[in-house]
Design a protein around this motif. Structure first.
Motif, PDB file in Angstrom:
ATOM      1  N   THR A  58      72.998  55.039  59.380  1.00  0.00           N
ATOM      2  CA  THR A  58      71.940  54.374  58.618  1.00  0.00           C
ATOM      3  C   THR A  58      71.500  53.094  59.310  1.00  0.00           C
ATOM      4  O   THR A  58      70.307  52.792  59.411  1.00  0.00           O
ATOM      5  CB  THR A  58      72.439  54.055  57.190  1.00  0.00           C
ATOM      6  OG1 THR A  58      72.820  55.275  56.544  1.00  0.00           O
ATOM      7  CG2 THR A  58      71.346  53.374  56.377  1.00  0.00           C
ATOM      8  N   VAL A  59      72.486  52.321  59.794  1.00  0.00           N
ATOM      9  CA  VAL A  59      72.162  51.086  60.533  1.00  0.00           C
ATOM     10  C   VAL A  59      71.369  51.411  61.790  1.00  0.00           C
ATOM     11  O   VAL A  59      70.403  50.731  62.138  1.00  0.00           O
ATOM     12  CB  VAL A  59      73.460  50.328  60.887  1.00  0.00           C
ATOM     13  CG1 VAL A  59      73.159  49.148  61.805  1.00  0.00           C
ATOM     14  CG2 VAL A  59      74.148  49.845  59.614  1.00  0.00           C
ATOM     15  N   LYS A  84      69.411  53.993  62.312  1.00  0.00           N
ATOM     16  CA  LYS A  84      68.046  54.381  61.937  1.00  0.00           C
ATOM     17  C   LYS A  84      67.206  53.150  61.620  1.00  0.00           C
ATOM     18  O   LYS A  84      66.032  53.068  61.998  1.00  0.00           O
ATOM     19  CB  LYS A  84      68.084  55.316  60.729  1.00  0.00           C
ATOM     20  CG  LYS A  84      68.599  56.711  61.048  1.00  0.00           C
ATOM     21  CD  LYS A  84      68.604  57.586  59.798  1.00  0.00           C
ATOM     22  CE  LYS A  84      69.127  58.975  60.111  1.00  0.00           C
ATOM     23  NZ  LYS A  84      69.175  59.840  58.905  1.00  0.00           N
ATOM     24  N   THR A  85      67.813  52.205  60.899  1.00  0.00           N
ATOM     25  CA  THR A  85      67.101  50.970  60.575  1.00  0.00           C
ATOM     26  C   THR A  85      66.763  50.189  61.839  1.00  0.00           C
ATOM     27  O   THR A  85      65.655  49.657  61.988  1.00  0.00           O
ATOM     28  CB  THR A  85      67.959  50.105  59.635  1.00  0.00           C
ATOM     29  OG1 THR A  85      68.290  50.859  58.468  1.00  0.00           O
ATOM     30  CG2 THR A  85      67.196  48.849  59.219  1.00  0.00           C
ATOM     31  N   THR A  86      67.726  50.127  62.755  1.00  0.00           N
ATOM     32  CA  THR A  86      67.482  49.442  64.032  1.00  0.00           C
ATOM     33  C   THR A  86      66.343  50.102  64.792  1.00  0.00           C
ATOM     34  O   THR A  86      65.484  49.428  65.374  1.00  0.00           O
ATOM     35  CB  THR A  86      68.756  49.463  64.890  1.00  0.00           C
ATOM     36  OG1 THR A  86      69.827  48.861  64.154  1.00  0.00           O
ATOM     37  CG2 THR A  86      68.549  48.702  66.190  1.00  0.00           C
ATOM     38  N   LYS A  87      66.330  51.407  64.779  1.00  0.00           N
ATOM     39  CA  LYS A  87      65.264  52.146  65.452  1.00  0.00           C
ATOM     40  C   LYS A  87      63.910  51.812  64.839  1.00  0.00           C
ATOM     41  O   LYS A  87      62.929  51.563  65.557  1.00  0.00           O
ATOM     42  CB  LYS A  87      65.534  53.647  65.340  1.00  0.00           C
ATOM     43  CG  LYS A  87      64.417  54.511  65.912  1.00  0.00           C
ATOM     44  CD  LYS A  87      64.716  55.984  65.677  1.00  0.00           C
ATOM     45  CE  LYS A  87      63.546  56.843  66.157  1.00  0.00           C
ATOM     46  NZ  LYS A  87      63.805  58.288  65.886  1.00  0.00           N
ATOM     47  N   LYS A  88      63.851  51.779  63.526  1.00  0.00           N
ATOM     48  CA  LYS A  88      62.586  51.486  62.844  1.00  0.00           C
ATOM     49  C   LYS A  88      62.105  50.077  63.169  1.00  0.00           C
ATOM     50  O   LYS A  88      60.920  49.847  63.441  1.00  0.00           O
ATOM     51  CB  LYS A  88      62.777  51.641  61.335  1.00  0.00           C
ATOM     52  CG  LYS A  88      61.492  51.448  60.538  1.00  0.00           C
ATOM     53  CD  LYS A  88      61.751  51.705  59.061  1.00  0.00           C
ATOM     54  CE  LYS A  88      60.453  51.519  58.263  1.00  0.00           C
ATOM     55  NZ  LYS A  88      60.693  51.758  56.807  1.00  0.00           N
ATOM     56  N   VAL A  89      63.041  49.120  63.160  1.00  0.00           N
ATOM     57  CA  VAL A  89      62.675  47.729  63.474  1.00  0.00           C
ATOM     58  C   VAL A  89      62.183  47.615  64.901  1.00  0.00           C
ATOM     59  O   VAL A  89      61.181  46.946  65.189  1.00  0.00           O
ATOM     60  CB  VAL A  89      63.886  46.804  63.234  1.00  0.00           C
ATOM     61  CG1 VAL A  89      63.610  45.406  63.768  1.00  0.00           C
ATOM     62  CG2 VAL A  89      64.206  46.730  61.750  1.00  0.00           C
ATOM     63  N   GLN A 110      58.704  48.886  65.205  1.00  0.00           N
ATOM     64  CA  GLN A 110      57.733  47.912  64.692  1.00  0.00           C
ATOM     65  C   GLN A 110      57.534  46.766  65.667  1.00  0.00           C
ATOM     66  O   GLN A 110      56.414  46.314  65.900  1.00  0.00           O
ATOM     67  CB  GLN A 110      58.197  47.392  63.334  1.00  0.00           C
ATOM     68  CG  GLN A 110      58.167  48.451  62.235  1.00  0.00           C
ATOM     69  CD  GLN A 110      58.749  47.939  60.935  1.00  0.00           C
ATOM     70  OE1 GLN A 110      59.466  46.940  60.911  1.00  0.00           O
ATOM     71  NE2 GLN A 110      58.436  48.622  59.851  1.00  0.00           N
ATOM     72  N   GLN A 156      64.846  50.443  72.092  1.00  0.00           N
ATOM     73  CA  GLN A 156      64.426  51.551  71.243  1.00  0.00           C
ATOM     74  C   GLN A 156      65.062  52.861  71.714  1.00  0.00           C
ATOM     75  O   GLN A 156      65.587  53.646  70.916  1.00  0.00           O
ATOM     76  CB  GLN A 156      62.903  51.671  71.249  1.00  0.00           C
ATOM     77  CG  GLN A 156      62.367  52.816  70.393  1.00  0.00           C
ATOM     78  CD  GLN A 156      60.863  52.921  70.487  1.00  0.00           C
ATOM     79  OE1 GLN A 156      60.229  52.147  71.197  1.00  0.00           O
ATOM     80  NE2 GLN A 156      60.294  53.877  69.788  1.00  0.00           N
TER      81      GLN A 156
END
Length: 250
Positions: A153-154, A156-161, A164, A12
């Protein structure tokens, strides 16, 4: 479990750092593209101005060439008139000399304007190269910008995943699954129990009603037979006995 959480937090933090590194270049490229486009617009304005000056210079050059040619022709006409006796020779020489001076001045302007036109053409050629270079830089920067934007964008998505995943451990997930299995089994058992109770109650009621109904009918028929026998003892015969048997059987 703790090790897994630490690993997830590490990824993260790495994703966050990666995103931060991406965001700055994206902003820098955006500004760079704006600067390049501004330079391009300024260059186009400069080209337009230089072209306008070059066009004016070439027009003036052609005019001066024509003026020089005209003065040369006038000098020749003056000399020809003097030769033909139409004009005083000394006067013709004087006027022809003045015409040739004017021609010489015009030729000097022609030379100057010719050099200016060449310089303007060279400047336009350099400006054209600069414009082409700016176009290529703008295109390259826009491609790089789109690439970095996609990578951001990738990230940011990785960070969000990762966020979670860090909030949901494997142990807690399995515990929730087992709890759901237990609840479902309890509901299934309860539904089956209700079904069996309803079946038992129905079966018992049927048996009771059947037993009571049969005994009462037999007792009633038996009482009626006794009353008939007591009231009419002489009317008893075989046919009556058969009928009574049929009544009892039914």
């Amino acid at each position: 479990m703790n090790l897994l959480i630490r690993i997830l937090k590490f990824f993260q933090s790495e994703a966050h750092a990666l995103l931060s590194r991406f965001e700055d270049p994206v902003k820098l490229i955006e500004q760079g593209i704006r600067d390049l486009k501004k330079d391009f617009d300024d260059s186009m304005k400069s080209v337009a101005q230089i072209k306008a000056i070059a066009i004016g210079t070439k027009k003036e050059l052609e005019t001066k060439k024509q003026i020089a040619a005209d003065y040369e022709q006038k000098a020749m006409i003056l000399l020809q008139k003097a030769k033909n006796g139409e004009l005083d020779e000394s006067e013709a020489d004087r006027l022809a000399s003045e015409a040739l001076k004017k021609r010489q001045e015009a030729l000097k302007e022609v030379e100057r304007l010719t050099n200016d036109a060449k310089n303007y053409d060279a400047s336009l050629e350099q400006m054209s190269k600069k414009i082409l270079e700016l176009k290529n830089k703008i295109k390259e920067s826009e491609n790089e910008y789109n690439s970095l934007k996609a990578r951001a964008t990738v990230a940011k998505t990785t960070k969000k995943v990762n966020q979670q995943l860090s909030t949901i451990g494997s142990d807690s997930t399995m515990a929730m699954i087992e709890d759901m299995k237990t609840r479902i089994s309890a509901e299934e058992n309860l539904a089956e129990a209700y079904g069996e109770v309803a079946l038992v109650e129905t079966s018992v009621d049927d048996e009771i009603n059947k037993a009571i109904g049969t005994d009462l009918d037999v007792q009633k028929s038996l009482a009626e037979m006794k009353q008939k026998l007591l009231a009419n003892p002489d009317n008893i015969n075989n046919d009556n006995i058969d009928d009574l048997k049929k009544d009892l059987d039914s």
